[in-house]
Design an enzyme around this catalytic site. Structure first.
Site, PDB file in Angstrom:
ATOM      1  N   GLU A 271      21.421  72.019  76.774  1.00  0.00           N
ATOM      2  CA  GLU A 271      21.367  71.033  75.904  1.00  0.00           C
ATOM      3  C   GLU A 271      20.168  71.494  74.684  1.00  0.00           C
ATOM      4  O   GLU A 271      19.390  70.424  74.819  1.00  0.00           O
ATOM      5  CB  GLU A 271      21.341  69.775  76.554  1.00  0.00           C
TER       6      GLU A 271
ATOM      7  N   GLU B 125      30.738  70.920  84.143  1.00  0.00           N
ATOM      8  CA  GLU B 125      30.491  69.434  84.755  1.00  0.00           C
ATOM      9  C   GLU B 125      31.573  68.423  84.303  1.00  0.00           C
ATOM     10  O   GLU B 125      31.294  67.328  83.902  1.00  0.00           O
ATOM     11  CB  GLU B 125      29.159  69.173  84.168  1.00  0.00           C
TER      12      GLU B 125
END
Ligand code: XIL
Length: 345
Positions: A152, A261
């Protein structure tokens, strides 16, 4: 039918696992039945490796080389080792779930404490990565097959570029990312795959930024093996065409692709809601299988973010009960599970 068996010839099937899953014989049996990969949902993040008590008590001593402890990670590594299920390492360098004191001069917890210098943070980064990888590779050789090295690093939709408020960006600058991969490559055992991981990786701006500013420079130095598409999706706001385009774009770079995920937020537990969820999973798995079969993207793993609905992080994150996963609260297979199995038939 088990998930891992059904998908055996295409890619491994994974799930995230929590500390409480590791305490439950029932969960462990489900893991052995269905999954060929696991990821610690939290327990291998920096906040669990960094020994707060020790570092804060002796900031001078650990100034350059942070003290680590291994109780939390061991729970997952022990299970992976004894069950023979390979583990995705998540995550080395992230702005979140890394204590703020780690980025500060003298490991200070004072709110306005200055950032540690660039030089010190690069040294701490190297020593952190070295310490974690050496521990895992010495005590659990062959267990961790891939690492999310950086997670991220790119800002949300609508905003531009690097996540500038990250402690890593603040203390080092944007080249924190390439340094993280140089260190990871230096200490990773041969064959361990290095991934860049992010969410909303199908967002046009984010996708282009990741390709140009992250993946291409890493590829040029041989520092990255795969792209992790987190894939926290929302049932009422799905753009699977955009998803497919992004998948093909990353796949076209020659990297492995892992869906790291996956969950699809759904607040409707009615039969209709659960059938819609099943359709979405079906479409997505068809896209992933097609990409693999036609050589557009070398998908090597799909990991579902949670074993059963009542354990999904989405209920907390979305502030409403989420029925987003493949199994219900007693591990009963949902329509979504059947849709995933049917997609590969
Ligand atoms: C989440 C966990 O699922 C939660 O239990 C925790 O409270 C916060 O983190 N992106 C990631 C994951 O890379 O590590 C996050 O996991 C979800 C978003």
């Amino acid at each position: 039918m088990s998930l891992k068996k059904a998908y055996e010839q295409f890619f491994s099937m994974g799930t995230s696992v929590s500390w409480s899953n590791m305490m439950s014989e029932e969960a462990k049996a489900e893991l052995k039945k269905h999954y060929s990969s696991i990821t610690a949902e939290n327990g291998m993040k920096p906040m669990f490796f960094l020994d707060e008590k020790e570092n804060l008590a002796n900031p001078e001593k650990y100034h350059e080389c942070p003290a680590l402890h291994f109780e939390s990670p061991r729970i997952y590594l022990d299970f992976a080792k004894e069950s023979g299920i390979p583990l995705r390492g998540h995550v080395l360098v992230w702005h979140s779930q890394t204590p703020m004191w780690f980025f500060k001069e003298k490991y200070s917890k004072e709110e306005d404490a200055p950032w540690a210098s660039r030089e010190i943070m690069l040294t701490r980064m190297e020593n952190y990565i070295k310490g974690v990888l050496e521990f895992v590779q010495t005590e659990y050789p062959g267990v961790v097959y891939a690492w999310d090295v950086v997670n991220e690093a790119v800002e949300e939709r609508g905003q531009q570029g690097w996540r500038q408020w990250s402690g890593w960006y603040q203390s080092i600058g944007e080249d924190f990312l390439i340094h993280a991969y140089r260190f990871a490559r230096k200490y990773a055992a041969p064959g361990v795959k290095l991934f860049y991981n992010d969410y909303n990786t199908f967002d046009t701006f984010k996708k282009d930024f990741i390709v140009e500013n992250i993946l291409k420079p890493l590829i040029a130095e041989g520092l990255v093996d795969g792209m992790g598409m987190q894939s926290h999706l929302v049932l009422n706001d799905l753009d699977l065409d955009g998803y497919k385009q992004a998948l093909y774009k990353y796949g076209g770079l020659g990297l492995e692709i892992q869906v790291t995920e996956l969950d699809i937020h759904n607040n409707d537990p009615s039969e209709d809601g659960l059938n819609k969820l099943a359709e979405a999973y079906s479409e997505l798995f068809h896209i992933l299988l097609d990409a693999k079969k036609n050589g557009k993207a070398n998908v090597t793993n799909v990991t579902i973010w949670g074993m059963k609905d009542d354990e999904s992080w989405l209920t907390d994150f979305r502030k409403e009960t989420s029925y987003s996963l493949l199994f219900g609260n007693n591990y009963e297979p949902k329509a979504a599970y059947q849709a995933v199995i049917d997609a590969v038939k």
